[in-house]
Write an enzyme that holds these catalytic residues in place. Structure first.
Site, PDB file in Angstrom:
ATOM      1  N   THR A  84      20.239  20.776  66.060  1.00 20.90           N
ATOM      2  CA  THR A  84      21.499  20.181  66.496  1.00 20.90           C
ATOM      3  C   THR A  84      22.415  21.300  66.981  1.00 20.90           C
ATOM      4  OG1 THR A  84      21.391  18.245  65.055  1.00 20.90           O
ATOM      5  CG2 THR A  84      23.572  18.915  65.791  1.00 20.90           C
ATOM      6  N   PHE A 134      26.085  22.546  67.612  1.00 22.00           N
ATOM      7  CA  PHE A 134      27.462  22.346  67.180  1.00 22.00           C
ATOM      8  C   PHE A 134      28.378  23.211  68.039  1.00 22.00           C
ATOM      9  CE2 PHE A 134      24.794  21.326  63.631  1.00 22.00           C
ATOM     10  CZ  PHE A 134      25.439  20.313  62.933  1.00 22.00           C
TER      11      PHE A 134
END
Length: 281
Positions: free
Chosen positions: A181, A183
């Site tokens: 992921t 960020f």
């Protein structure tokens, strides 16, 4: 991490509770000596930075399996926040329960919809388990621990299991094991550029013209810009006009600045969210 960020104890806004992936990124990026403010929604996270009650925010923006979190681009835009860095976190999803149970005794699993989406293949092998969307991965783990819930599982990180004293009964259940992921790190003020940026995030609003997007993409390519993400949303109250949220790698910074000037002159409005370093692993 920038040395300037280490001079005081920082307040970092995140979506979620202790043990969440956002919490993990906050600690890995800023260090463990921070105050973390957890919020239920990304909207609340952005508001806290905009109001100055939080120094910085950590916000998930896209996943290598599930794709972009488009509403978060809009949130950054509306609250006039700036991106000053990015962080890629390897994601390990784990099925955890109140200790002493097995997967056969679990009838329900709750987690963030992104986490559930990333584990669909695993749960297809266990059709007796009902999957329910919830606000956050670690929040479900917290709830199970506080209420000693049986028959209910959470999908969350190993950190969440340790934090709340839960037992992991299935590890790394994400469909694609190489799962990351991305960020972004946000602040209220426009950041000072200390080294030549290699990546940028921006919004371009294109006037209603034939072939506008194709011409925009050609211009960016001619200026050595490699788009890593482009998402469109319609412009409210302006029929047939669209805004494009764009992430691009910068091959030559001077060419990038020339491209921005030409886009503003020939296509429409440009709003620059941030110029920073490409951290992709």
């Amino acid at each position: 991490m920038n040395e300037v960020l280490e001079t005081k104890k920082l307040n970092i806004a995140i979506q979620g509770v202790p043990g969440s992936f956002h919490h993990q990124v906050a600690q890995q990026y800023f260090g463990e000596n921070i105050d973390v403010g957890g919020f239920h929604t990304f909207e609340e996270v952005a508001k806290s930075v905009e109001a100055g009650t939080a120094d910085y925010a950590v916000m998930a923006i896209e996943n290598s399996i599930a794709g972009a979190i488009l509403p978060n681009y809009d949130i950054i835009d509306r609250h006039n926040l700036f991106v000053f860095d990015e962080y890629y976190l390897p994601i390990s999803h784990n099925l955890m329960v109140w200790p002493g149970q097995s997967i056969d005794t679990i009838h329900e699993v709750r987690s963030h919809p992104m986490a559930i989406l990333q584990c669909k293949v695993f749960f297809a092998q266990h059709p007796h388990i009902r999957l329910i969307d919830d606000v956050d991965t670690a929040y479900v783990a917290q709830l199970i621990a506080e209420k000693e819930l049986k028959g209910i599982g959470a999908i969350a990180s190993p950190k969440a299991a340790d934090y709340y004293g839960l037992e992991i009964i299935a590890s790394n259940i994400q469909t694609v094991k190489n799962n990351f992921t991305r960020f972004i790190l946000l602040q209220r003020e426009k950041p000072e550029i200390k080294e030549t940026p290699t990546k940028a995030s921006l919004k371009v609003t294109i006037h209603n013209q034939k072939g506008g997007l194709a011409k925009l993409l050609t211009l960016m390519s001619e200026h050595d810009l490699d788009l890593t993400k482009i998402q469109s949303i319609p412009v409210i109250n302006k029929p047939w006009e669209y805004a494009f949220f764009i992430d691009t790698l910068i091959g030559d910074y001077d060419l990038f600045k020339q491209a921005i000037a030409q886009i503003q002159e020939n296509f429409g409005e440009v709003k620059l969210f941030g110029e920073y370093q490409n951290r992709k692993i």
